[in-house]
Design a protein around this motif. Structure first.
Motif, PDB file in Angstrom:
ATOM      1  N   UNK A   1      22.783 -14.856  32.986  1.00 48.72           N
ATOM      2  CA  UNK A   1      21.729 -15.606  33.680  1.00 48.72           C
ATOM      3  C   UNK A   1      20.532 -14.707  33.979  1.00 48.72           C
ATOM      4  N   UNK A   2      20.782 -13.492  34.439  1.00 44.89           N
ATOM      5  CA  UNK A   2      19.686 -12.580  34.766  1.00 44.89           C
ATOM      6  C   UNK A   2      18.904 -12.146  33.530  1.00 44.89           C
ATOM      7  N   UNK A   3      19.599 -11.908  32.414  1.00 40.89           N
ATOM      8  CA  UNK A   3      18.898 -11.522  31.183  1.00 40.89           C
ATOM      9  C   UNK A   3      18.045 -12.690  30.679  1.00 40.89           C
TER      10      UNK A   3
ATOM     11  N   UNK B   1      12.660 -15.078  30.002  1.00 41.96           N
ATOM     12  CA  UNK B   1      11.691 -16.137  30.284  1.00 41.96           C
ATOM     13  C   UNK B   1      10.406 -15.571  30.888  1.00 41.96           C
ATOM     14  N   UNK B   2      10.509 -14.420  31.520  1.00 49.97           N
ATOM     15  CA  UNK B   2       9.332 -13.757  32.102  1.00 49.97           C
ATOM     16  C   UNK B   2       8.696 -12.771  31.122  1.00 49.97           C
TER      17      UNK B   2
ATOM     18  N   UNK C   1      15.013  -7.994  25.951  1.00 49.99           N
ATOM     19  CA  UNK C   1      16.448  -8.027  26.242  1.00 49.99           C
ATOM     20  C   UNK C   1      17.004  -6.639  26.565  1.00 49.99           C
ATOM     21  N   UNK C   2      16.700  -5.584  25.785  1.00 44.51           N
ATOM     22  CA  UNK C   2      17.246  -4.262  26.127  1.00 44.51           C
ATOM     23  C   UNK C   2      16.825  -3.792  27.526  1.00 44.51           C
ATOM     24  N   UNK C   3      15.577  -4.062  27.888  1.00 46.22           N
ATOM     25  CA  UNK C   3      15.111  -3.662  29.215  1.00 46.22           C
ATOM     26  C   UNK C   3      15.825  -4.469  30.300  1.00 46.22           C
ATOM     27  N   UNK C   4      15.991  -5.767  30.054  1.00 47.10           N
ATOM     28  CA  UNK C   4      16.694  -6.616  31.026  1.00 47.10           C
ATOM     29  C   UNK C   4      18.156  -6.188  31.159  1.00 47.10           C
ATOM     30  N   UNK C   5      18.782  -5.885  30.026  1.00 41.85           N
ATOM     31  CA  UNK C   5      20.180  -5.442  30.055  1.00 41.85           C
ATOM     32  C   UNK C   5      20.324  -4.116  30.802  1.00 41.85           C
TER      33      UNK C   5
END
Length: 175
Positions: A29-31, A36-37, A41-45
């Motif tokens: 959910x957080x990724x 969406x912002x 993906x690598x940074x979000x992960x």
């Protein structure tokens, strides 16, 4: 001793299955929210990595508690095929939780500070992350199996049938 082992086992497996599943769900959910912002993906992960790092300690504690519970049970229960299957699934769960917490998470945590600046670190992090997904999945699946296998045991000493409940209700109504 059997009640203690069952209670400890159930709590351990609840943590290992429920906690691990919740962590994975939250990370997904957080990724997706980060994507969406406009965050890659690598940074979000990498931003979510501390969740897994901290949970690895909880999973390790759950695995140690499960090991203790199964040893206590081994000393006091009958060894049916389902009980042996449960021991096997618990062993897989314990081993995979140990691998995750002791062999995968420490190198991932060490790479975290340099993941955005060092391309080699980023690649290593991605490889370890993929491995951790598989190992974490094995932990979740084996915990679920170990949790539900006792439901299939025939004539479990602590199971209560509908007939027994009805008889107890009739006896209480007579009084």
């Amino acid at each position: 001793m059997q009640i203690t082992s069952k209670l400890l086992r159930t709590i351990s497996l609840a943590i290992l299955f429920g906690g691990s599943s919740a962590i994975v769900f939250a990370a997904i959910v957080l990724v997706k929210a980060a994507q969406a912002k406009g965050i890659a993906v690598p940074e979000a992960a990498a931003t979510n990595a501390p969740i897994f790092i901290h949970f690895s300690k909880v999973a390790l504690g759950g695995a140690v508690a499960l090991l203790l519970a199964e040893i206590l049970d081994l000393l006091s229960s009958q060894k049916t095929k389902l009980v042996v299957a449960r021991y096997a699934t618990s062993t897989v769960c314990i081993v995979s939780a140990f691998i995750f917490a002791l062999a995968i998470v420490p190198p991932l945590a060490a790479l975290l500070p340099v993941i955005n600046t060092d391309p080699t670190a980023h690649k290593s992090f991605q490889e370890m992350h993929e491995l951790s997904r598989s190992v974490f999945g094995v932990t979740i699946f084996s915990a679920l199996l170990s949790l539900v296998l006792p439901l299939f045991e025939k004539n479990a000493p602590d199971s209560v049938t509908v007939a027994e409940i009805n008889n107890a209700n009739r006896a209480a109504a007579v009084r």
